[in-house]
Scaffold this motif. Structure first.
Motif, PDB file in Angstrom:
ATOM      1  N   SER A 173       8.016   7.408   8.051  1.00 37.52           N
ATOM      2  CA  SER A 173       7.981   8.403   8.862  1.00 37.52           C
ATOM      3  C   SER A 173       6.865   9.388   8.376  1.00 37.52           C
ATOM      4  CB  SER A 173       9.008   8.967   9.417  1.00 37.52           C
ATOM      5  OG  SER A 173       9.833   9.583   8.606  1.00 37.52           O
ATOM      6  N   GLU A 174       7.110   9.868   7.049  1.00 31.67           N
ATOM      7  CA  GLU A 174       6.482  10.917   6.271  1.00 31.67           C
ATOM      8  C   GLU A 174       5.028  10.565   6.146  1.00 31.67           C
ATOM      9  OE1 GLU A 174       9.780  13.224   3.847  1.00 31.67           O
ATOM     10  OE2 GLU A 174       9.043  11.671   3.049  1.00 31.67           O
ATOM     11  N   LYS A 221       4.432   6.730  -2.957  1.00 31.22           N
ATOM     12  CA  LYS A 221       5.718   6.105  -3.314  1.00 31.22           C
ATOM     13  C   LYS A 221       7.002   7.294  -2.949  1.00 31.22           C
ATOM     14  CE  LYS A 221       3.794   4.680  -7.749  1.00 31.22           C
ATOM     15  NZ  LYS A 221       3.348   4.985  -9.055  1.00 31.22           N
ATOM     16  N   GLY A 222       6.655   8.638  -3.128  1.00 27.03           N
ATOM     17  CA  GLY A 222       7.738   9.365  -2.779  1.00 27.03           C
ATOM     18  C   GLY A 222       7.983   9.715  -1.392  1.00 27.03           C
ATOM     19  N   TYR A 245       0.847  -1.284   0.049  1.00 29.71           N
ATOM     20  CA  TYR A 245       0.064  -0.111  -0.194  1.00 29.71           C
ATOM     21  C   TYR A 245       1.003   1.264   0.137  1.00 29.71           C
ATOM     22  CZ  TYR A 245      -3.465   3.559   1.602  1.00 29.71           C
ATOM     23  OH  TYR A 245      -4.382   4.509   1.743  1.00 29.71           O
ATOM     24  N   LYS A 246       1.788   1.302   0.750  1.00 27.42           N
ATOM     25  CA  LYS A 246       2.901   2.508   0.672  1.00 27.42           C
ATOM     26  C   LYS A 246       3.591   2.632  -0.490  1.00 27.42           C
ATOM     27  CE  LYS A 246       7.243   4.072   2.012  1.00 27.42           C
ATOM     28  NZ  LYS A 246       7.565   4.873   0.604  1.00 27.42           N
ATOM     29  N   LEU A 247       3.839   1.409  -1.140  1.00 23.51           N
ATOM     30  CA  LEU A 247       4.450   1.842  -2.523  1.00 23.51           C
ATOM     31  C   LEU A 247       3.823   2.196  -3.449  1.00 23.51           C
ATOM     32  CD1 LEU A 247       6.846  -1.733  -2.461  1.00 23.51           C
ATOM     33  CD2 LEU A 247       7.688   0.839  -2.255  1.00 23.51           C
ATOM     34  N   TYR A 248       2.523   1.654  -3.434  1.00 25.74           N
ATOM     35  CA  TYR A 248       1.293   2.033  -4.455  1.00 25.74           C
ATOM     36  C   TYR A 248       0.928   3.439  -4.148  1.00 25.74           C
ATOM     37  CZ  TYR A 248      -2.916   2.271  -7.074  1.00 25.74           C
ATOM     38  OH  TYR A 248      -3.820   2.940  -8.007  1.00 25.74           O
ATOM     39  N   LYS A 249       0.443   3.846  -2.917  1.00 26.97           N
ATOM     40  CA  LYS A 249      -0.042   5.261  -2.693  1.00 26.97           C
ATOM     41  C   LYS A 249       0.828   6.163  -2.109  1.00 26.97           C
ATOM     42  CE  LYS A 249      -4.133   6.978  -1.579  1.00 26.97           C
ATOM     43  NZ  LYS A 249      -5.197   7.319  -2.522  1.00 26.97           N
TER      44      LYS A 249
END
Length: 97
Positions: free
Chosen positions: A37-38, A32-33, A26-30
Motif C-alpha cells: 500500500s505504501e 524493499k522497505g 520489482y517491488k522487492l528490488y526497488k
C-alpha cells in the motif's frame, strides 16, 4: 511437465500470472522497505514509476513468450501474447489519462 503443455487457455493463465510475479520482484528490488500500500501511494505521487513497474511486469511475459515460441508451443505463446497486448493497452490508458 506442465510447462511443456501447448494450450491457449494455459497461455492466458501464464500471461496473467507472470506480470504479477514480475511486479512483486520489482517491488522487492526497488521498494524493499515499503508495504504494497505504501508503494502504491508512492507510485501515485510519481507517475513515471507506474510506467516502469508495468514495463518490468510485461518483461516477465516477454520472457515467457520467447521461451514458448522457441519451444514451438505456439498456442501457449498466443495466449501469453494476447494477455500482453491487453496489459499494454491498460498501461497506455494509465499513462495518458
Amino acid at each position: 511437465m506442465i510447462f511443456k503443455k501447448d494450450d491457449f487457455i494455459f497461455g492466458i493463465s501464464l500471461g496473467l500470472i507472470a506480470p504479477v510475479i514480475g511486479f512483486m520482484l520489482y517491488k522487492l528490488y526497488k521498494f524493499k522497505g515499503l508495504t504494497i500500500s505504501e508503494m502504491l501511494q508512492w507510485m501515485k505521487m510519481n507517475p513515471n514509476l507506474i510506467s516502469a513497474s508495468i514495463s518490468v511486469s510485461l518483461l516477465a511475459n516477454a520472457i515467457l513468450f520467447t521461451i514458448y515460441i522457441n519451444g514451438h508451443r505456439d498456442k501457449t505463446a498466443k495466449g501469453i501474447f494476447a494477455v500482453t497486448v491487453v496489459y499494454a493497452i491498460i498501461a497506455m490508458i494509465f499513462k495518458f489519462y
